[in-house]
Motif scaffolding. Structure first.
Motif, PDB file in Angstrom:
ATOM      1  N   VAL A   1       0.825  -1.220   0.000  1.00  0.00           N
ATOM      2  CA  VAL A   1       0.000   0.000   0.000  1.00  0.00           C
ATOM      3  C   VAL A   1       0.856   1.266   0.000  1.00  0.00           C
ATOM      4  O   VAL A   1       0.379   2.334  -0.380  1.00  0.00           O
ATOM      5  CB  VAL A   1      -1.038   0.033   1.152  1.00  0.00           C
ATOM      6  N   VAL A   2       2.129   1.139   0.383  1.00  0.00           N
ATOM      7  CA  VAL A   2       3.039   2.287   0.254  1.00  0.00           C
ATOM      8  C   VAL A   2       3.255   2.589  -1.233  1.00  0.00           C
ATOM      9  O   VAL A   2       3.257   3.754  -1.660  1.00  0.00           O
ATOM     10  CB  VAL A   2       4.379   2.018   0.965  1.00  0.00           C
ATOM     11  N   ALA A   3       3.418   1.547  -2.031  1.00  0.00           N
ATOM     12  CA  ALA A   3       3.578   1.744  -3.482  1.00  0.00           C
ATOM     13  C   ALA A   3       2.329   2.399  -4.074  1.00  0.00           C
ATOM     14  O   ALA A   3       2.428   3.304  -4.910  1.00  0.00           O
ATOM     15  CB  ALA A   3       3.863   0.406  -4.161  1.00  0.00           C
ATOM     16  N   LEU A   4       1.142   1.954  -3.618  1.00  0.00           N
ATOM     17  CA  LEU A   4      -0.097   2.585  -4.096  1.00  0.00           C
ATOM     18  C   LEU A   4      -0.130   4.050  -3.691  1.00  0.00           C
ATOM     19  O   LEU A   4      -0.485   4.932  -4.484  1.00  0.00           O
ATOM     20  CB  LEU A   4      -1.320   1.870  -3.509  1.00  0.00           C
ATOM     21  N   THR A   5       0.224   4.320  -2.442  1.00  0.00           N
ATOM     22  CA  THR A   5       0.197   5.693  -1.912  1.00  0.00           C
ATOM     23  C   THR A   5       1.059   6.622  -2.757  1.00  0.00           C
ATOM     24  O   THR A   5       0.627   7.702  -3.181  1.00  0.00           O
ATOM     25  CB  THR A   5       0.737   5.692  -0.456  1.00  0.00           C
ATOM     26  N   ASN A   6       2.293   6.186  -2.999  1.00  0.00           N
ATOM     27  CA  ASN A   6       3.242   7.097  -3.629  1.00  0.00           C
ATOM     28  C   ASN A   6       2.942   7.295  -5.117  1.00  0.00           C
ATOM     29  O   ASN A   6       3.074   8.402  -5.641  1.00  0.00           O
ATOM     30  CB  ASN A   6       4.665   6.589  -3.394  1.00  0.00           C
ATOM     31  N   ALA A   7       2.494   6.224  -5.784  1.00  0.00           N
ATOM     32  CA  ALA A   7       2.125   6.384  -7.198  1.00  0.00           C
ATOM     33  C   ALA A   7       0.855   7.225  -7.322  1.00  0.00           C
ATOM     34  O   ALA A   7       0.752   8.102  -8.192  1.00  0.00           O
ATOM     35  CB  ALA A   7       1.928   5.012  -7.849  1.00  0.00           C
ATOM     36  N   LEU A   8      -0.104   6.991  -6.414  1.00  0.00           N
ATOM     37  CA  LEU A   8      -1.353   7.769  -6.480  1.00  0.00           C
ATOM     38  C   LEU A   8      -1.086   9.245  -6.207  1.00  0.00           C
ATOM     39  O   LEU A   8      -1.707  10.117  -6.837  1.00  0.00           O
ATOM     40  CB  LEU A   8      -2.380   7.207  -5.479  1.00  0.00           C
ATOM     41  N   ALA A   9      -0.155   9.530  -5.283  1.00  0.00           N
ATOM     42  CA  ALA A   9       0.177  10.935  -4.998  1.00  0.00           C
ATOM     43  C   ALA A   9       0.604  11.640  -6.277  1.00  0.00           C
ATOM     44  O   ALA A   9       0.235  12.804  -6.525  1.00  0.00           O
ATOM     45  CB  ALA A   9       1.275  11.014  -3.943  1.00  0.00           C
ATOM     46  N   LEU A  10       1.362  10.939  -7.126  1.00  0.00           N
ATOM     47  CA  LEU A  10       1.821  11.550  -8.377  1.00  0.00           C
ATOM     48  C   LEU A  10       0.690  11.613  -9.403  1.00  0.00           C
ATOM     49  O   LEU A  10       0.606  12.550 -10.189  1.00  0.00           O
ATOM     50  CB  LEU A  10       3.009  10.750  -8.927  1.00  0.00           C
ATOM     51  N   GLU A  11      -0.193  10.604  -9.375  1.00  0.00           N
ATOM     52  CA  GLU A  11      -1.274  10.575 -10.377  1.00  0.00           C
ATOM     53  C   GLU A  11      -2.354  11.624 -10.118  1.00  0.00           C
ATOM     54  O   GLU A  11      -2.981  12.112 -11.062  1.00  0.00           O
ATOM     55  CB  GLU A  11      -1.911   9.180 -10.417  1.00  0.00           C
ATOM     56  N   VAL A  12      -2.608  11.942  -8.838  1.00  0.00           N
ATOM     57  CA  VAL A  12      -3.748  12.832  -8.551  1.00  0.00           C
ATOM     58  C   VAL A  12      -3.349  14.209  -8.042  1.00  0.00           C
ATOM     59  O   VAL A  12      -4.206  15.031  -7.738  1.00  0.00           O
ATOM     60  CB  VAL A  12      -4.747  12.184  -7.561  1.00  0.00           C
ATOM     61  N   GLY A  13      -2.033  14.478  -7.998  1.00  0.00           N
ATOM     62  CA  GLY A  13      -1.586  15.808  -7.582  1.00  0.00           C
ATOM     63  C   GLY A  13      -2.191  16.915  -8.441  1.00  0.00           C
ATOM     64  O   GLY A  13      -2.556  17.982  -7.943  1.00  0.00           O
ATOM     65  N   GLU A  14      -2.336  16.625  -9.731  1.00  0.00           N
ATOM     66  CA  GLU A  14      -2.866  17.658 -10.636  1.00  0.00           C
ATOM     67  C   GLU A  14      -4.321  18.021 -10.324  1.00  0.00           C
ATOM     68  O   GLU A  14      -4.822  19.047 -10.773  1.00  0.00           O
ATOM     69  CB  GLU A  14      -2.755  17.195 -12.093  1.00  0.00           C
ATOM     70  N   PHE A  15      -4.990  17.157  -9.544  1.00  0.00           N
ATOM     71  CA  PHE A  15      -6.378  17.449  -9.154  1.00  0.00           C
ATOM     72  C   PHE A  15      -6.453  18.074  -7.751  1.00  0.00           C
ATOM     73  O   PHE A  15      -7.535  18.184  -7.165  1.00  0.00           O
ATOM     74  CB  PHE A  15      -7.224  16.171  -9.194  1.00  0.00           C
ATOM     75  N   GLY A  16      -5.299  18.420  -7.205  1.00  0.00           N
ATOM     76  CA  GLY A  16      -5.290  19.012  -5.860  1.00  0.00           C
ATOM     77  C   GLY A  16      -5.540  17.999  -4.758  1.00  0.00           C
ATOM     78  O   GLY A  16      -5.957  18.352  -3.651  1.00  0.00           O
ATOM     79  N   ILE A  17      -5.284  16.726  -5.070  1.00  0.00           N
ATOM     80  CA  ILE A  17      -5.505  15.657  -4.083  1.00  0.00           C
ATOM     81  C   ILE A  17      -4.151  15.203  -3.542  1.00  0.00           C
ATOM     82  O   ILE A  17      -3.231  14.911  -4.306  1.00  0.00           O
ATOM     83  CB  ILE A  17      -6.259  14.472  -4.723  1.00  0.00           C
ATOM     84  N   ARG A  18      -4.052  15.145  -2.218  1.00  0.00           N
ATOM     85  CA  ARG A  18      -2.835  14.669  -1.560  1.00  0.00           C
ATOM     86  C   ARG A  18      -3.049  13.234  -1.087  1.00  0.00           C
ATOM     87  O   ARG A  18      -4.181  12.850  -0.737  1.00  0.00           O
ATOM     88  CB  ARG A  18      -2.504  15.558  -0.362  1.00  0.00           C
ATOM     89  N   VAL A  19      -1.976  12.454  -1.078  1.00  0.00           N
ATOM     90  CA  VAL A  19      -2.078  11.043  -0.693  1.00  0.00           C
ATOM     91  C   VAL A  19      -0.895  10.697   0.206  1.00  0.00           C
ATOM     92  O   VAL A  19       0.261  10.901  -0.178  1.00  0.00           O
ATOM     93  CB  VAL A  19      -2.043  10.110  -1.927  1.00  0.00           C
ATOM     94  N   ASN A  20      -1.175  10.188   1.390  1.00  0.00           N
ATOM     95  CA  ASN A  20      -0.114   9.823   2.335  1.00  0.00           C
ATOM     96  C   ASN A  20      -0.469   8.510   3.028  1.00  0.00           C
ATOM     97  O   ASN A  20      -1.648   8.161   3.149  1.00  0.00           O
ATOM     98  CB  ASN A  20       0.045  10.926   3.391  1.00  0.00           C
ATOM     99  N   SER A  21       0.558   7.825   3.494  1.00  0.00           N
ATOM    100  CA  SER A  21       0.299   6.617   4.287  1.00  0.00           C
ATOM    101  C   SER A  21       0.712   6.868   5.729  1.00  0.00           C
ATOM    102  O   SER A  21       1.665   7.608   5.999  1.00  0.00           O
ATOM    103  CB  SER A  21       1.065   5.409   3.727  1.00  0.00           C
ATOM    104  N   ILE A  22      -0.031   6.238   6.657  1.00  0.00           N
ATOM    105  CA  ILE A  22       0.366   6.290   8.068  1.00  0.00           C
ATOM    106  C   ILE A  22       0.812   4.890   8.485  1.00  0.00           C
ATOM    107  O   ILE A  22       0.343   3.873   7.944  1.00  0.00           O
ATOM    108  CB  ILE A  22      -0.746   6.826   8.991  1.00  0.00           C
ATOM    109  N   HIS A  23       1.721   4.875   9.459  1.00  0.00           N
ATOM    110  CA  HIS A  23       2.373   3.625   9.854  1.00  0.00           C
ATOM    111  C   HIS A  23       2.328   3.460  11.364  1.00  0.00           C
ATOM    112  O   HIS A  23       3.323   3.666  12.061  1.00  0.00           O
ATOM    113  CB  HIS A  23       3.811   3.621   9.311  1.00  0.00           C
ATOM    114  N   PRO A  24       1.147   3.077  11.876  1.00  0.00           N
ATOM    115  CA  PRO A  24       1.028   2.917  13.336  1.00  0.00           C
ATOM    116  C   PRO A  24       1.755   1.669  13.817  1.00  0.00           C
ATOM    117  O   PRO A  24       2.011   0.720  13.050  1.00  0.00           O
ATOM    118  CB  PRO A  24      -0.479   2.764  13.563  1.00  0.00           C
ATOM    119  N   TYR A  25       2.048   1.688  15.114  1.00  0.00           N
ATOM    120  CA  TYR A  25       2.659   0.526  15.766  1.00  0.00           C
ATOM    121  C   TYR A  25       1.944   0.315  17.097  1.00  0.00           C
ATOM    122  O   TYR A  25       1.870   1.229  17.910  1.00  0.00           O
ATOM    123  CB  TYR A  25       4.147   0.779  15.995  1.00  0.00           C
ATOM    124  N   SER A  26       1.395  -0.870  17.309  1.00  0.00           N
ATOM    125  CA  SER A  26       0.794  -1.244  18.603  1.00  0.00           C
ATOM    126  C   SER A  26      -0.302  -0.295  19.070  1.00  0.00           C
ATOM    127  O   SER A  26      -0.121   0.500  19.983  1.00  0.00           O
ATOM    128  CB  SER A  26       1.875  -1.323  19.695  1.00  0.00           C
TER     129      SER A  26
END
Ligand SMILES: NC(=O)c1ccc[n+]([C@@H]2O[C@H](COP(=O)([O-])OP(=O)(O)OC[C@H]3O[C@@H](n4cnc5c(N)ncnc54)[C@H](O)[C@@H]3O)[C@@H](O)[C@H]2O)c1
Length: 284
Positions: free
Chosen positions: A180-205
């Motif tokens: 899902v990190v790969a999805l996050t980072n590719a999507l960030a590049l694909e939808v930036g032109e629409f003003g959409i930001r994409v990030n992943s969070i990485h919780p622990y416990s």
């Protein structure tokens, strides 16, 4: 706070896995900041290979009550993230009801334990299909509506510490959370032109039903070296809620603080980022 006062006032958030745990916390937090909520959850067992108790319809009903208590509206439905058509339908219904879509929290997930060279194909498939392909289906179902609404937006993908480091004993989960990190980072590049930001969070416990101490102890008992990959949470003298003391687990509301920040204007420069939510544990 009055419902219309928050930084997300007038916005709409789509949250998967919202019946309990972190998903419920995100729904309540985003609603308390002003967003109307589209909340989905499977509300039944995903697979015989998942050994902790499944969320229920009553859990989702409790999320609805908690969101409505903030003064916001909620469309809740029992949907499996393995069902693209059902995801597309609930997004369409939510946009029809609330008028737009601004925030996506791809949170639904499952976990199981075992060595990769011993696990069953069903155990592998359940985790990959929900966590990785389910995140893609969530994006596939909801991002077009966000683009169509034309207001930009924020997509928060819920990965894990297991999406950034090795976690022996749950490699299928790690593969899904790295994926899902790969999805996050590719999507960030694909939808930036629409003003959409994409990030992943990485919780622990995080203190939710997904964490089965006995299952972890069984794995660590059988394979003691694995424990080095699962550091204890560092001591926190004063937590953000003002309570002092050692808290080994984070609370879902603490993760929701990060999701609300990523959803809101305070993170407007952040896209294509992996945000650790771990009190520094991954640095050990
Ligand atoms: N608890 C932790 O320590 C931890 C740490 C890192 C990441 N995560 C991730 O956080 C997310 C939320 O987990 P949680 O800790 O709140 O656990 P949880 O089990 O309480 O919540 C997960 C929710 O997802 C739902 N779900 C599972 N499969 C689904 C499907 N096919 N379709 C729709 N809904 C489905 C469940 O019914 C449940 O309500 C997951 O992606 C998990 O992998 C959890």
């Amino acid at each position: 706070m009055a419902a219309t006062d928050g930084p997300l006032s007038g916005q709409v958030a789509f949250i998967t896995g919202a019946a309990r745990g972190q998903g419920r916390a995100h729904a309540v937090r985003l609603a308390s900041e002003g967003a109307d909520i589209i909340a989905i959850d499977i509300c039944k067992p995903v697979s015989d290979t998942i050994t902790y108790p499944a969320a229920t319809s009553e859990d989702l009903a409790e999320t609805v009550r908690a969101v409505e208590a903030t003064g916001r509206k909620v469309l809740a439905r029992e949907v499996d993230v393995r069902d693209l058509a059902a995801l597309q339908q609930v997004v369409a219904d939510g946009v029809e009801q609330f008028g737009r879509l601004d925030i996506i929290v791809a949170n639904a997930g499952v976990l199981s334990w075992g060595r990769m060279f011993e696990m069953s194909e069903e155990q592998w498939d359940a985790v990959i299909d929900v966590n990785l392909s389910g995140t893609w289906r969530t994006i596939r179902a909801a991002v077009p509506a966000m683009i169509e609404a034309g207001n930009g937006g924020s997509v928060v993908v819920v990965s894990s510490s297991a999406g950034l480091k090795a976690t022996p004993g749950n490699s299928h989960y790690g593969a899904s959370k790295h994926g899902v990190v790969a999805l996050t980072n590719a999507l960030a590049l694909e939808v930036g032109e629409f003003g959409i930001r994409v990030n992943s969070i990485h919780p622990y416990s995080v203190d939710t039903p997904m964490i089965e101490p006995h299952a972890m102890m069984e794995i660590f008992g059988k394979y003691p070296t694995y424990i080095h990959s699962f550091s204890p949470m560092p001591y926190v003298a004063v937590n953000h809620d003002g309570k002092e003391g050692l808290k080994e687990f984070m609370q879902p509301t603490e993760v929701a603080d990060v999701v609300a920040w990523l959803a809101g204007p305070g993170s407007s420069t952040i896209s294509g980022s992996q945000i650790a939510v771990d009190r520094g544990t991954m640095k050990y």
